[in-house]
Design a protein around this motif. Structure first.
Motif, PDB file in Angstrom:
ATOM      1  N   ARG A   1       0.736  -1.020  -0.009  1.00  0.00           N
ATOM      2  CA  ARG A   1      -0.120  -0.029  -0.115  1.00  0.00           C
ATOM      3  C   ARG A   1       0.842   1.189  -0.018  1.00  0.00           C
ATOM      4  O   ARG A   1       0.490   2.351  -0.781  1.00  0.00           O
ATOM      5  CB  ARG A   1      -0.982   0.093   1.298  1.00  0.00           C
ATOM      6  CG  ARG A   1      -2.021  -1.033   1.083  1.00  0.00           C
ATOM      7  CD  ARG A   1      -3.037  -0.772   2.178  1.00  0.00           C
ATOM      8  NE  ARG A   1      -2.771  -1.472   3.295  1.00  0.00           N
ATOM      9  CZ  ARG A   1      -2.712  -0.855   4.584  1.00  0.00           C
ATOM     10  NH1 ARG A   1      -2.649   0.566   4.434  1.00  0.00           N
ATOM     11  NH2 ARG A   1      -2.235  -1.385   5.679  1.00  0.00           N
ATOM     12  N   LEU A   2       1.860   1.134   0.764  1.00  0.00           N
ATOM     13  CA  LEU A   2       2.840   2.421   0.888  1.00  0.00           C
ATOM     14  C   LEU A   2       3.557   2.588  -0.332  1.00  0.00           C
ATOM     15  O   LEU A   2       3.970   3.852  -0.863  1.00  0.00           O
ATOM     16  CB  LEU A   2       3.891   2.268   1.750  1.00  0.00           C
ATOM     17  CG  LEU A   2       3.404   2.347   3.125  1.00  0.00           C
ATOM     18  CD1 LEU A   2       4.175   1.964   4.396  1.00  0.00           C
ATOM     19  CD2 LEU A   2       2.605   3.629   3.508  1.00  0.00           C
ATOM     20  N   LEU A   3       4.039   1.461  -1.102  1.00  0.00           N
ATOM     21  CA  LEU A   3       4.494   1.752  -2.316  1.00  0.00           C
ATOM     22  C   LEU A   3       3.611   2.228  -3.372  1.00  0.00           C
ATOM     23  O   LEU A   3       4.042   3.246  -4.393  1.00  0.00           O
ATOM     24  CB  LEU A   3       5.043   0.287  -3.199  1.00  0.00           C
ATOM     25  CG  LEU A   3       6.008  -0.504  -2.381  1.00  0.00           C
ATOM     26  CD1 LEU A   3       6.379  -1.904  -2.867  1.00  0.00           C
ATOM     27  CD2 LEU A   3       7.484   0.237  -2.496  1.00  0.00           C
ATOM     28  N   ASP A   4       2.168   1.934  -3.497  1.00  0.00           N
ATOM     29  CA  ASP A   4       1.381   2.632  -4.412  1.00  0.00           C
ATOM     30  C   ASP A   4       1.054   3.946  -4.128  1.00  0.00           C
ATOM     31  O   ASP A   4       0.995   4.932  -4.720  1.00  0.00           O
ATOM     32  CB  ASP A   4      -0.006   1.876  -4.192  1.00  0.00           C
ATOM     33  CG  ASP A   4      -0.067   0.578  -4.854  1.00  0.00           C
ATOM     34  OD1 ASP A   4       0.770   0.413  -5.804  1.00  0.00           O
ATOM     35  OD2 ASP A   4      -0.963  -0.238  -4.789  1.00  0.00           O
ATOM     36  N   LYS A   5       1.324   4.515  -2.719  1.00  0.00           N
ATOM     37  CA  LYS A   5       1.095   5.666  -2.150  1.00  0.00           C
ATOM     38  C   LYS A   5       2.448   6.572  -2.788  1.00  0.00           C
ATOM     39  O   LYS A   5       2.288   7.737  -3.097  1.00  0.00           O
ATOM     40  CB  LYS A   5       0.837   5.652  -0.666  1.00  0.00           C
ATOM     41  CG  LYS A   5       0.491   7.042  -0.178  1.00  0.00           C
ATOM     42  CD  LYS A   5       0.192   6.731   1.338  1.00  0.00           C
ATOM     43  CE  LYS A   5      -0.225   8.067   2.057  1.00  0.00           C
ATOM     44  NZ  LYS A   5      -0.511   8.051   3.575  1.00  0.00           N
ATOM     45  N   MET A   6       3.549   5.863  -2.620  1.00  0.00           N
ATOM     46  CA  MET A   6       4.663   6.639  -2.975  1.00  0.00           C
ATOM     47  C   MET A   6       4.751   7.005  -4.561  1.00  0.00           C
ATOM     48  O   MET A   6       5.163   7.947  -4.912  1.00  0.00           O
ATOM     49  CB  MET A   6       5.863   5.666  -2.823  1.00  0.00           C
ATOM     50  CG  MET A   6       7.269   6.536  -3.161  1.00  0.00           C
ATOM     51  SD  MET A   6       7.879   8.056  -2.485  1.00  0.00           S
ATOM     52  CE  MET A   6       8.261   7.359  -0.974  1.00  0.00           C
ATOM     53  N   LYS A   7       4.038   6.064  -5.149  1.00  0.00           N
ATOM     54  CA  LYS A   7       3.967   6.012  -6.695  1.00  0.00           C
ATOM     55  C   LYS A   7       2.980   7.423  -7.025  1.00  0.00           C
ATOM     56  O   LYS A   7       3.504   8.334  -7.944  1.00  0.00           O
ATOM     57  CB  LYS A   7       3.460   4.915  -7.379  1.00  0.00           C
ATOM     58  CG  LYS A   7       3.294   4.946  -8.842  1.00  0.00           C
ATOM     59  CD  LYS A   7       2.607   3.640  -9.199  1.00  0.00           C
ATOM     60  CE  LYS A   7       2.410   3.844 -10.703  1.00  0.00           C
ATOM     61  NZ  LYS A   7       1.551   2.403 -11.376  1.00  0.00           N
ATOM     62  N   GLU A   8       1.962   7.431  -6.130  1.00  0.00           N
ATOM     63  CA  GLU A   8       0.863   8.346  -6.587  1.00  0.00           C
ATOM     64  C   GLU A   8       1.623   9.657  -6.221  1.00  0.00           C
ATOM     65  O   GLU A   8       1.476  10.917  -6.837  1.00  0.00           O
ATOM     66  CB  GLU A   8      -0.082   8.162  -5.849  1.00  0.00           C
ATOM     67  CG  GLU A   8      -1.118   6.937  -6.529  1.00  0.00           C
ATOM     68  CD  GLU A   8      -1.352   7.045  -7.555  1.00  0.00           C
ATOM     69  OE1 GLU A   8      -1.864   8.152  -8.321  1.00  0.00           O
ATOM     70  OE2 GLU A   8      -1.098   6.075  -8.295  1.00  0.00           O
ATOM     71  N   LYS A   9       2.507   9.738  -5.302  1.00  0.00           N
ATOM     72  CA  LYS A   9       2.796  11.095  -4.704  1.00  0.00           C
ATOM     73  C   LYS A   9       3.880  11.571  -5.706  1.00  0.00           C
ATOM     74  O   LYS A   9       4.158  12.709  -5.842  1.00  0.00           O
ATOM     75  CB  LYS A   9       3.333  11.063  -3.248  1.00  0.00           C
ATOM     76  CG  LYS A   9       2.175  11.099  -2.177  1.00  0.00           C
ATOM     77  CD  LYS A   9       2.906  11.232  -0.693  1.00  0.00           C
ATOM     78  CE  LYS A   9       1.802  11.310   0.195  1.00  0.00           C
ATOM     79  NZ  LYS A   9       1.212  12.771   0.060  1.00  0.00           N
ATOM     80  N   LEU A  10       4.773  10.787  -6.211  1.00  0.00           N
ATOM     81  CA  LEU A  10       5.787  11.265  -7.048  1.00  0.00           C
ATOM     82  C   LEU A  10       5.076  11.486  -8.407  1.00  0.00           C
ATOM     83  O   LEU A  10       5.481  12.429  -9.123  1.00  0.00           O
ATOM     84  CB  LEU A  10       6.775   9.895  -7.096  1.00  0.00           C
ATOM     85  CG  LEU A  10       7.733   9.716  -6.219  1.00  0.00           C
ATOM     86  CD1 LEU A  10       8.410   8.401  -6.611  1.00  0.00           C
ATOM     87  CD2 LEU A  10       8.750  10.611  -6.068  1.00  0.00           C
ATOM     88  N   LYS A  11       4.171  10.762  -8.787  1.00  0.00           N
ATOM     89  CA  LYS A  11       3.133  11.247  -9.887  1.00  0.00           C
ATOM     90  C   LYS A  11       2.880  12.679  -9.821  1.00  0.00           C
ATOM     91  O   LYS A  11       2.875  13.666 -10.664  1.00  0.00           O
ATOM     92  CB  LYS A  11       2.127  10.489 -10.147  1.00  0.00           C
ATOM     93  CG  LYS A  11       2.416   9.155 -10.991  1.00  0.00           C
ATOM     94  CD  LYS A  11       0.907   8.468 -11.593  1.00  0.00           C
ATOM     95  CE  LYS A  11       1.271   7.262 -12.153  1.00  0.00           C
ATOM     96  NZ  LYS A  11       0.093   6.318 -12.430  1.00  0.00           N
ATOM     97  N   GLU A  12       2.244  13.210  -8.713  1.00  0.00           N
ATOM     98  CA  GLU A  12       1.914  14.300  -8.649  1.00  0.00           C
ATOM     99  C   GLU A  12       2.975  15.517  -8.327  1.00  0.00           C
ATOM    100  O   GLU A  12       2.683  16.541  -8.816  1.00  0.00           O
ATOM    101  CB  GLU A  12       1.135  14.407  -7.087  1.00  0.00           C
ATOM    102  CG  GLU A  12      -0.087  13.767  -6.799  1.00  0.00           C
ATOM    103  CD  GLU A  12      -0.435  13.525  -5.514  1.00  0.00           C
ATOM    104  OE1 GLU A  12      -0.083  14.456  -4.697  1.00  0.00           O
ATOM    105  OE2 GLU A  12      -1.661  12.798  -5.231  1.00  0.00           O
ATOM    106  N   LYS A  13       4.219  14.925  -8.010  1.00  0.00           N
ATOM    107  CA  LYS A  13       5.174  15.986  -7.976  1.00  0.00           C
ATOM    108  C   LYS A  13       5.538  16.080  -9.398  1.00  0.00           C
ATOM    109  O   LYS A  13       6.435  17.384  -9.920  1.00  0.00           O
ATOM    110  CB  LYS A  13       6.261  15.420  -7.066  1.00  0.00           C
ATOM    111  CG  LYS A  13       7.267  16.687  -7.018  1.00  0.00           C
ATOM    112  CD  LYS A  13       8.456  15.967  -5.676  1.00  0.00           C
ATOM    113  CE  LYS A  13       9.509  16.910  -5.728  1.00  0.00           C
ATOM    114  NZ  LYS A  13       9.165  18.152  -5.020  1.00  0.00           N
ATOM    115  N   ALA A  14       5.688  15.116 -10.351  1.00  0.00           N
ATOM    116  CA  ALA A  14       6.187  15.177 -11.395  1.00  0.00           C
ATOM    117  C   ALA A  14       5.987  16.396 -12.429  1.00  0.00           C
ATOM    118  O   ALA A  14       4.554  16.685 -12.411  1.00  0.00           O
ATOM    119  CB  ALA A  14       6.319  13.835 -12.373  1.00  0.00           C
TER     120      ALA A  14
END
Length: 245
Positions: free
Chosen positions: A232-245
């Motif tokens: 779940r945290l890996l998915d959350k990290m992916k989403e946060k990195l997408k938002e920052k990109a």
């Protein structure tokens, strides 16, 4: 079926969850825990071990909320490790790790995992026993009422500094027989690292399993790292990195 030439045998292939999520691999694991390494291996996570110790006793409130305590400690471990890895004057581990890089994924950099766990019993927080005497005291308590494990996991991305975290808990229901005989002594004779485990708990060990009637939660959570929480945290990290990109 084995003799049926038309039958098809499908092999189950475990892929690295970080690669599946488009995150950089390998993971940097900031924990020397044998069970956490075992759990990540079971998950198919490719990792490199980099541990930098902190003074855990000076951090957090042992009389407060255990979820807050483990989260605070796991974050402190992550912050310190990232600081060490990004300070080239003091630590060349990150440059050395470049040789192990499997993929940059969609975001580049590195993902660092740190964790912490305590055992709670009747309102008290039990950390790693400081002696065999204390370990035996812990085990004696478990015969009276069920302890719970409370574990935190923190993922930190280098170089963005994005951090995600979560907590998971489980209850271990012991049989009264856990207090019979010298379980701690038998574990030590078997060279089990009792003093390195929160609450002296080693639910994966056969000598301990014989005294467990059931677990409310998952065994991997009790062992120090919830697989479901990590995913779940890996998915959350992916989403946060997408938002920052």
């Amino acid at each position: 079926q084995a003799n049926d030439e038309n039958s098809v045998v499908t092999a189950v292939v475990t892929t690295d969850p970080l690669v599946d999520a488009g995150l950089p691999s390998p993971l940097i694991l900031g924990s020397g825990s044998f069970t956490r390494k075992l759990i990540l291996k079971e998950m198919g996570v490719n990792y490199e071990l980099v541990v930098r110790s902190i003074d855990e006793k000076g951090i957090g409130d042992r009389n407060g909320d255990p979820s807050v305590l483990v989260s605070t400690l796991a974050k402190a471990k992550g912050d310190y490790l990232v600081k060490c890895l990004t300070n080239d004057k003091d630590d060349d581990a990150l440059s050395s790790l470049e040789q192990t890089k499997a993929t940059d994924g969609d975001f580049g950099g590195w993902v660092v995992l740190t964790a912490d766990q305590v055992v709670t019993h009747n309102g008290s927080i039990l950390e790693k026993p400081e002696s065999t005497v204390e370990a035996r005291e812990f085990v004696g308590r478990y015969a009276e009422s069920a302890p719970r494990t409370v574990g935190a996991c923190v993922l930190t991305h280098i170089p963005s500094g994005i951090q995600v975290s979560g907590v998971d808990s489980a209850q271990i229901n012991f049989l009264p027989s856990v207090a019979d005989g010298d379980l701690v002594g038998k574990l030590l004779e078997d060279e089990a690292p009792v003093l390195s485990c929160a609450g002296g708990l080693m639910v994966e060990h056969p000598l301990v399993q014989a005294h467990i009637s059931g677990i409310d939660g998952t065994e991997d959570s009790v062992m120090g790292l919830s697989k479901d929480l990590v995913l779940r945290l890996l998915d959350k990290m992916k989403e946060k990195l997408k938002e920052k990109a």
